[in-house]
Design an enzyme around this catalytic site. Structure first.
Site, PDB file in Angstrom:
ATOM      1  N   SER A  62       0.837  -1.455   0.315  1.00  0.00           N
ATOM      2  CA  SER A  62      -0.235   0.133   0.143  1.00  0.00           C
ATOM      3  C   SER A  62       0.796   0.859   0.311  1.00  0.00           C
ATOM      4  O   SER A  62       2.090   1.546   0.810  1.00  0.00           O
ATOM      5  CB  SER A  62      -0.954   0.003   1.399  1.00  0.00           C
ATOM      6  OG  SER A  62      -1.534  -0.787   1.085  1.00  0.00           O
ATOM      7  N   HIS A  79      -2.878   1.063  -4.623  1.00  0.00           N
ATOM      8  CA  HIS A  79      -2.735  -0.446  -5.247  1.00  0.00           C
ATOM      9  C   HIS A  79      -3.075   0.009  -6.664  1.00  0.00           C
ATOM     10  O   HIS A  79      -3.956   0.032  -6.801  1.00  0.00           O
ATOM     11  CB  HIS A  79      -3.385  -1.449  -4.503  1.00  0.00           C
ATOM     12  CG  HIS A  79      -2.531  -1.754  -3.650  1.00  0.00           C
ATOM     13  ND1 HIS A  79      -1.743  -3.194  -3.600  1.00  0.00           N
ATOM     14  CD2 HIS A  79      -3.052  -1.371  -2.114  1.00  0.00           C
ATOM     15  CE1 HIS A  79      -1.541  -3.264  -1.873  1.00  0.00           C
ATOM     16  NE2 HIS A  79      -1.892  -2.261  -1.096  1.00  0.00           N
ATOM     17  N   HIS A 109      -6.374  -8.778  -1.375  1.00  0.00           N
ATOM     18  CA  HIS A 109      -5.843  -9.419   0.072  1.00  0.00           C
ATOM     19  C   HIS A 109      -7.030  -9.876   0.321  1.00  0.00           C
ATOM     20  O   HIS A 109      -7.688  -9.815  -0.134  1.00  0.00           O
ATOM     21  CB  HIS A 109      -5.782  -7.804   0.925  1.00  0.00           C
ATOM     22  CG  HIS A 109      -4.738  -6.559   0.376  1.00  0.00           C
ATOM     23  ND1 HIS A 109      -4.929  -5.714  -0.170  1.00  0.00           N
ATOM     24  CD2 HIS A 109      -4.018  -6.888   0.938  1.00  0.00           C
ATOM     25  CE1 HIS A 109      -3.729  -5.467  -0.664  1.00  0.00           C
ATOM     26  NE2 HIS A 109      -3.412  -5.497   0.486  1.00  0.00           N
ATOM     27  N   TYR A 144      -9.024  -8.902   3.030  1.00  0.00           N
ATOM     28  CA  TYR A 144      -9.972  -8.626   3.470  1.00  0.00           C
ATOM     29  C   TYR A 144     -10.775  -7.434   2.582  1.00  0.00           C
ATOM     30  O   TYR A 144     -11.954  -7.120   1.975  1.00  0.00           O
ATOM     31  CB  TYR A 144      -9.377  -7.234   3.847  1.00  0.00           C
ATOM     32  CG  TYR A 144      -8.661  -5.831   3.524  1.00  0.00           C
ATOM     33  CD1 TYR A 144      -8.555  -5.004   2.836  1.00  0.00           C
ATOM     34  CD2 TYR A 144      -6.967  -6.660   3.922  1.00  0.00           C
ATOM     35  CE1 TYR A 144      -8.239  -4.606   2.134  1.00  0.00           C
ATOM     36  CE2 TYR A 144      -6.687  -5.144   3.942  1.00  0.00           C
ATOM     37  CZ  TYR A 144      -7.269  -4.975   2.205  1.00  0.00           C
ATOM     38  OH  TYR A 144      -5.886  -3.615   1.698  1.00  0.00           O
ATOM     39  N   GLU A 145     -10.713  -7.920   0.767  1.00  0.00           N
ATOM     40  CA  GLU A 145     -11.338  -7.774  -0.890  1.00  0.00           C
ATOM     41  C   GLU A 145     -12.123  -8.465  -0.510  1.00  0.00           C
ATOM     42  O   GLU A 145     -12.922  -8.808  -1.940  1.00  0.00           O
ATOM     43  CB  GLU A 145     -10.519  -7.481  -1.280  1.00  0.00           C
ATOM     44  CG  GLU A 145      -9.653  -6.389  -1.488  1.00  0.00           C
ATOM     45  CD  GLU A 145      -7.981  -6.236  -2.429  1.00  0.00           C
ATOM     46  OE1 GLU A 145      -8.087  -5.499  -3.207  1.00  0.00           O
ATOM     47  OE2 GLU A 145      -6.732  -7.095  -1.812  1.00  0.00           O
ATOM     48  N   ALA A 195       2.498  -2.089   4.172  1.00  0.00           N
ATOM     49  CA  ALA A 195       2.462  -1.234   5.231  1.00  0.00           C
ATOM     50  C   ALA A 195       2.309  -2.496   6.459  1.00  0.00           C
ATOM     51  O   ALA A 195       1.636  -3.015   6.177  1.00  0.00           O
ATOM     52  CB  ALA A 195       1.424  -0.026   4.925  1.00  0.00           C
ATOM     53  N   MET A 253      -1.538  -7.528   7.049  1.00  0.00           N
ATOM     54  CA  MET A 253      -2.776  -7.294   6.567  1.00  0.00           C
ATOM     55  C   MET A 253      -2.576  -8.784   5.395  1.00  0.00           C
ATOM     56  O   MET A 253      -3.067  -8.895   4.360  1.00  0.00           O
ATOM     57  CB  MET A 253      -4.332  -6.672   6.578  1.00  0.00           C
ATOM     58  CG  MET A 253      -4.613  -5.826   7.318  1.00  0.00           C
ATOM     59  SD  MET A 253      -5.857  -3.974   7.215  1.00  0.00           S
ATOM     60  CE  MET A 253      -6.333  -3.876   8.685  1.00  0.00           C
ATOM     61  N   SER A 254      -1.117  -8.457   4.914  1.00  0.00           N
ATOM     62  CA  SER A 254      -0.814  -9.203   3.558  1.00  0.00           C
ATOM     63  C   SER A 254       0.508 -10.130   4.333  1.00  0.00           C
ATOM     64  O   SER A 254       0.460 -10.555   4.983  1.00  0.00           O
ATOM     65  CB  SER A 254      -0.473  -8.229   2.531  1.00  0.00           C
ATOM     66  OG  SER A 254       0.671  -6.954   2.950  1.00  0.00           O
ATOM     67  N   ASN A 259       2.698   3.490  10.740  1.00  0.00           N
ATOM     68  CA  ASN A 259       1.917   4.243  12.259  1.00  0.00           C
ATOM     69  C   ASN A 259       2.421   2.755  13.001  1.00  0.00           C
ATOM     70  O   ASN A 259       2.995   1.784  12.969  1.00  0.00           O
ATOM     71  CB  ASN A 259       0.337   4.273  11.923  1.00  0.00           C
ATOM     72  CG  ASN A 259      -0.117   2.570  11.830  1.00  0.00           C
ATOM     73  OD1 ASN A 259      -0.062   2.136  10.664  1.00  0.00           O
ATOM     74  ND2 ASN A 259      -0.671   1.596  12.374  1.00  0.00           N
ATOM     75  N   HIS A 274      -6.292   5.402   6.888  1.00  0.00           N
ATOM     76  CA  HIS A 274      -5.341   4.598   6.089  1.00  0.00           C
ATOM     77  C   HIS A 274      -5.041   5.673   4.894  1.00  0.00           C
ATOM     78  O   HIS A 274      -3.569   5.434   4.333  1.00  0.00           O
ATOM     79  CB  HIS A 274      -6.767   4.724   4.980  1.00  0.00           C
ATOM     80  CG  HIS A 274      -5.743   3.324   4.001  1.00  0.00           C
ATOM     81  ND1 HIS A 274      -5.114   2.019   3.677  1.00  0.00           N
ATOM     82  CD2 HIS A 274      -6.566   3.790   2.197  1.00  0.00           C
ATOM     83  CE1 HIS A 274      -4.739   2.290   2.500  1.00  0.00           C
ATOM     84  NE2 HIS A 274      -5.743   2.747   1.484  1.00  0.00           N
TER      85      HIS A 274
HETATM   86  N1  HPA Z   1      -2.236  -2.643  11.282  1.00  0.00           N
HETATM   87  C1  HPA Z   1      -2.529  -3.881   9.853  1.00  0.00           C
HETATM   88  N2  HPA Z   1      -2.094  -3.077   8.531  1.00  0.00           N
HETATM   89  C2  HPA Z   1      -1.623  -1.910   9.239  1.00  0.00           C
HETATM   90  C3  HPA Z   1      -1.545  -1.352   9.715  1.00  0.00           C
HETATM   91  C4  HPA Z   1      -2.208  -1.257  11.268  1.00  0.00           C
HETATM   92  O1  HPA Z   1      -1.480  -1.038  12.174  1.00  0.00           O
HETATM   93  N3  HPA Z   1      -0.248  -0.200   9.554  1.00  0.00           N
HETATM   94  C5  HPA Z   1      -1.104  -0.779   7.925  1.00  0.00           C
HETATM   95  N4  HPA Z   1      -0.713  -1.845   7.821  1.00  0.00           N
END
Ligand code: HPA
Length: 269
Positions: free
Chosen positions: A26, A57, A79, A81-82, A109, A207-208, A231, A243
């Site tokens: 991302s 993306h 992903h 989640y999609e 990320a 998440m990947s 973050n 995001h």
């Molecule tokens: N959690 C999960 N996935 C992420 C995060 C997070 O804090 N930051 C970027 N992708």
């Protein structure tokens, strides 16, 4: 699965045979424009290839060269989640493996669980914990791809990590290492979940990446993965995670990440 159709469709677009695959996470898509003699193939022109819907993306495969090394870059990934299943999430890596890729470099990320990390840091993934509640290797084993019970004791190549650290040193910077916990998302974690993840040994959360690494290792492909700490994970700072911030920090590290990848890729033999 119809990997062969996808392989043929790609081979019809370029004579280049990639040995290194790159997956851009991302907000980290900038590297795709660095390749020389590049051919760009939008995902919707490759049979069976899932189209990435996540914001940040791009959704194209770019095959070209970094120096003498032929690289296949996925600008955008699918992903869980999609709504994609594990076979779809890992389809691209299997196609790259069938095309001849022997080394896979993944970026993502991630939230920083380890409090030593700073926002914007690049961290090498040393190992992972799969908490996605699914596994792409479930089901009948395709013996042409790899063994039923693949070893994961060095999922992230030690040699490749040493190469990345050396490249970072040459750039006057350094890379920490950490354990990446993969959850399905799409929500960011609760502070309680982050305390739990820290307790079980995770330094990063995302998440990947883990599904792709599992199928890559199954095929004997060596992996290097780099997280951008976009973050600090939930509950560490007294602020919400969003995001936009993830994409913004991704954009800030763009230059460093691009240079790192350009230095590392030709050394992944
Ligand atoms: N959690 C999960 N996935 C992420 C995060 C997070 O804090 N930051 C970027 N992708």
């Amino acid at each position: 699965m119809s990997w062969n159709q996808a392989v043929v469709a790609i081979q019809n677009r370029t004579q280049l045979v990639p040995t290194v695959g790159v997956v851009l996470g991302s907000g980290l898509g900038a590297f795709a424009s660095e390749l020389e003699d590049a051919v760009e193939i939008p995902y919707d022109q490759i049979p069976g290839w899932p189209v990435s819907t996540a914001i940040g993306h791009a959704g194209k495969l770019v095959i070209g060269k970094i120096g003498d090394t032929v690289v296949a870059v996925q600008a955008g990934r699918a992903h869980l989640y999609e709504g994609y299943n594990m076979a779809q999430v890992t389809f691209a890596v299997r196609v790259l493996g069938k095309l001849g890729v022997k080394s896979l470099l993944l970026t993502n990320a991630a939230g920083g669980i380890n409090k030593e990390y700073q926002q914007g840091a690049l961290v090498l993934i040393s190992d992972h914990i799969n908490l996605q509640g699914a596994n792409p290797l479930l089901g009948p084993n395709d013996d042409s791809l790899g063994p039923r019970f693949p070893d994961m004791s060095e999922a992230y190549s030690r040699d490749y990590r040493a190469i990345a650290k050396q490249a970072a040193r040459e750039m006057g910077t350094s890379l920490a290492e950490g354990v990446y916990a993969a959850l399905s998302g799409p929500n960011y974690e609760t502070p309680a979940e982050i305390r739990y993840l820290r307790t079980i040994g995770a330094d990063l959360v995302g998440m990947s990446t883990v599904p792709e690494v599992l199928v890559a290792r199954h095929m004997g492909i060596r992996c290097l993965a780099i997280s951008c700490v976009t973050n600090m994970a939930a509950g560490i700072l007294d602020q919400e995670i969003n995001h936009e911030e993830v994409l913004e920090i991704g954009a800030k590290v763009r230059g460093t990440l691009v240079e790192l990848l350009k230095r590392v890729i030709p050394r992944l033999g």
